[in-house]
Design a protein around this motif. Structure first.
Motif, PDB file in Angstrom:
ATOM      1  N   ALA A  20      -0.844   5.029  -0.786  1.00 26.82           N
ATOM      2  CA  ALA A  20      -0.834   6.017   0.286  1.00 26.82           C
ATOM      3  C   ALA A  20      -0.094   7.278  -0.138  1.00 26.82           C
ATOM      4  CB  ALA A  20      -0.210   5.426   1.542  1.00 26.82           C
ATOM      5  N   GLY A  73       0.759  -1.242   0.000  1.00 25.21           N
ATOM      6  CA  GLY A  73       0.000   0.000   0.000  1.00 25.21           C
ATOM      7  C   GLY A  73       0.788   1.289   0.000  1.00 25.21           C
ATOM      8  N   THR A  92      -3.237   2.127   4.561  1.00 26.51           N
ATOM      9  CA  THR A  92      -4.048   2.610   3.441  1.00 26.51           C
ATOM     10  C   THR A  92      -5.465   3.029   3.794  1.00 26.51           C
ATOM     11  OG1 THR A  92      -4.572   0.292   2.960  1.00 26.51           O
ATOM     12  CG2 THR A  92      -2.782   1.310   1.685  1.00 26.51           C
ATOM     13  N   HIS A 140      -6.100  -5.062   3.338  1.00 28.18           N
ATOM     14  CA  HIS A 140      -6.114  -3.600   3.407  1.00 28.18           C
ATOM     15  C   HIS A 140      -7.458  -3.059   3.901  1.00 28.18           C
ATOM     16  CE1 HIS A 140      -2.242  -2.353   1.684  1.00 28.18           C
ATOM     17  NE2 HIS A 140      -2.297  -3.487   1.007  1.00 28.18           N
ATOM     18  N   THR A 187      -9.956   7.772  -4.971  1.00 26.78           N
ATOM     19  CA  THR A 187      -9.455   6.403  -5.089  1.00 26.78           C
ATOM     20  C   THR A 187     -10.542   5.443  -5.548  1.00 26.78           C
ATOM     21  OG1 THR A 187      -7.817   6.765  -3.334  1.00 26.78           O
ATOM     22  CG2 THR A 187      -8.382   4.489  -3.848  1.00 26.78           C
ATOM     23  N   ALA A 217      -6.199   6.450   2.483  1.00 26.77           N
ATOM     24  CA  ALA A 217      -6.121   6.490   1.023  1.00 26.77           C
ATOM     25  C   ALA A 217      -7.328   5.823   0.378  1.00 26.77           C
ATOM     26  CB  ALA A 217      -4.839   5.811   0.561  1.00 26.77           C
TER      27      ALA A 217
END
Length: 239
Positions: free
Chosen positions: A93, A89, A126, A117, A135, A129
């Motif tokens: 990130a 990740g 993550t 994750h 995302t 993120a």
């Protein structure tokens, strides 16, 4: 670059190196073989089919993968990014911690990695993120996505193998073939950047990039504690 912000602490998560013996946290059989998540002290490791892929001991090269692609794009406003391989990740990130990026798509073929994750121990790297509205996490095979997806991007950051000369599965080799590199170019907008992580430099791969029509081919090295440096191969689709 305009609007670039410093990386958040989450994007630079680097636990201390440890000599503790590994503990297996999860082991799964999938369509591409076995994937294992191990913990060694505060470090996490991903093993695929018995081959060490990556761990959380450093992350500099994974972050460079994204930063080098961004820098090579110049002043393009809110470029779109495809990250091939979620891994531990660090690349995701890093991208999400940078306001310059627009849409950030991540392609990961292993459901186990996605689960680690979303609801497992790698969420500490993550979670922010993945919650970022830019995302998009796609549970797909990267090779199939590159060959068949209609989307195009300003940057492709690929980190699914130990390098073009050391693939995790045989099918991944097609990604670095002339046809695979042509497909990568087709997924890029004019002037877009292809960045490929590798555990070692590859002059042959640089030649392959040039033969596929890419320009500005170069390699950035990241020194490691022992052995040859990690590298990021960079190439530009001509405008």
């Amino acid at each position: 670059m305009a609007e670039t912000t410093p990386a958040k602490p989450l994007a630079t998560y680097d636990p201390p190196v440890t000599q503790d013996p590994p503990v297996t946290l999860d082991r799964r059989e999938g369509p591409y073989g076995e994937v294992v998540l191990r913990q060694r002290g505060e470090l996490f490791e991903i093993i695929a089919n018995g081959t060490f892929l990556m761990d959380t001991s450093d992350g500099r090269s994974e972050r460079l993968l994204v930063d080098a692609a961004r820098d090579a794009l110049g002043t393009r406003a809110h470029p779109t990014l495809l990250i091939g391989g979620l891994g531990v990740g660090f690349s995701l990130a890093r991208a999400a911690a940078d306001a310059c990026w627009g849409r950030i798509a991540v392609v990961e073929r292993e459901k186990a990695v996605i689960d680690w994750h979303r609801e497992g121990p790698l969420s500490r790297i993550t979670s922010e993120a993945l919650a970022d509205p830019r995302t998009v996490l796609l549970h797909e095979d990267l090779v199939a996505h590159v060959l068949d997806a209609p989307d195009t991007y300003d940057a492709l950051c690929l980190d699914v193998d130990n390098g073009p000369d050391w693939t995790v599965t045989e099918d991944n080799g097609s990604l670095y073939s002339p046809a695979g590199l042509a497909a990568c170019a087709a997924r890029l907008n004019p002037g877009g950047v292809l960045a490929v992580w590798s555990a070692r430099p590859s002059g042959d791969f640089e030649d392959s990039l040039r033969n596929a029509g890419f320009s500005g081919v170069r390699t950035e090295e990241i020194p490691v504690a022992r052995g040859v440096p990690d590298v990021v191969h960079l190439a530009v689709r001509p405008a």
